[in-house]
Design a protein around this motif. Structure first.
Motif, PDB file in Angstrom:
ATOM      1  N   THR A 105      -2.087   4.920  -4.475  1.00  0.00           N
ATOM      2  CA  THR A 105      -1.746   3.905  -5.210  1.00  0.00           C
ATOM      3  C   THR A 105      -0.451   3.085  -4.484  1.00  0.00           C
ATOM      4  O   THR A 105      -0.425   1.931  -4.723  1.00  0.00           O
ATOM      5  N   TYR A 106       0.471   3.764  -3.954  1.00  0.00           N
ATOM      6  CA  TYR A 106       1.619   3.182  -3.271  1.00  0.00           C
ATOM      7  C   TYR A 106       1.086   2.171  -2.083  1.00  0.00           C
ATOM      8  O   TYR A 106       1.626   1.100  -2.009  1.00  0.00           O
ATOM      9  N   GLN A 107       0.257   2.869  -1.436  1.00  0.00           N
ATOM     10  CA  GLN A 107      -0.135   2.195  -0.153  1.00  0.00           C
ATOM     11  C   GLN A 107      -1.119   0.867  -0.457  1.00  0.00           C
ATOM     12  O   GLN A 107      -1.077  -0.046  -0.050  1.00  0.00           O
ATOM     13  N   ARG A 108      -1.974   0.989  -1.768  1.00  0.00           N
ATOM     14  CA  ARG A 108      -2.628  -0.093  -2.336  1.00  0.00           C
ATOM     15  C   ARG A 108      -1.713  -1.064  -2.813  1.00  0.00           C
ATOM     16  O   ARG A 108      -2.012  -2.112  -2.532  1.00  0.00           O
ATOM     17  N   ASP A 109      -0.596  -0.806  -3.423  1.00  0.00           N
ATOM     18  CA  ASP A 109       0.288  -1.764  -3.935  1.00  0.00           C
ATOM     19  C   ASP A 109       0.975  -2.424  -2.701  1.00  0.00           C
ATOM     20  O   ASP A 109       1.335  -3.714  -2.958  1.00  0.00           O
TER      21      ASP A 109
END
Length: 187
Positions: A105-109
């Motif tokens: 989710t961090y990389q998606r953000d």
């Protein structure tokens, strides 16, 4: 007043939801939950989590409709879903809470942030926890934490004006998303 996109992540509520309240005050809203393949199929996820999400979305949808709003559910990877939606129904800003999840989710953000910069879409990401991303120093962290945690609870908007003409999916089950049966056991 242009269209506002409220991106729901794990914050499936209307109470104490600053992004929803701010977006509703700024213009017509698309309140969006995205069934993200990389998130729902992650090794830390389970179809039981999806069932809980769907129960929460059903309640949220009811509460939004009481205020004139609508819940939009879409499926796909981000920021690709945003790109298609922005092409069909241009929005001027994304409103969300800052999520503290796993690296997926961090990389998606990070990808969403780049997409917003490239498209000129403002992203208003509001903190809701004591975790601070990109914190250069822990000096003053406790003071900032106390200030955040002592803010008054944000009241839900009385009225949410929905953006018109946005296509919507219904609830997506584990079978719809190609997921196996739950692996969780009851204690």
């Amino acid at each position: 007043m242009g269209t506002q996109l409220v991106w729901l992540k794990r914050d499936l509520r209307i109470e104490d939801h600053a992004p929803l309240a701010e977006a509703a005050a700024a213009g017509p809203c698309v309140v969006l939950y995205v069934y993200e393949p990389e998130v729902v199929a992650h090794s830390h996820a389970d179809p039981a989590h999806l069932a809980f999400v769907n129960q929460s979305l059903a309640e949220l949808e009811r509460r939004l409709e009481e205020r004139g709003g609508r819940l939009t559910r879409l499926h796909g990877e981000l920021p690709g879903v945003f790109d298609r939606l922005h092409h069909e129904h241009p929005f001027e800003a994304i409103w969300s809470h800052e999520e503290t999840g796993n690296d997926t989710t961090y990389q998606r953000d990070r990808r969403v942030r780049r997409w917003c910069r490239q498209r000129g879409v403002a992203w208003h990401e509001r903190r809701q926890t004591g975790v601070v991303r990109r914190l250069p120093s822990r000096d003053g962290w406790a003071r900032r934490w106390h200030r955040l945690m002592n803010q008054p609870i944000v009241e839900p908007p009385e009225r949410i004006t929905p953006a018109d003409g946005v296509r919507r999916l219904g609830e997506q089950t584990a079978a719809d998303l190609g997921l196996p049966a739950t692996t969780m056991t009851r204690a």
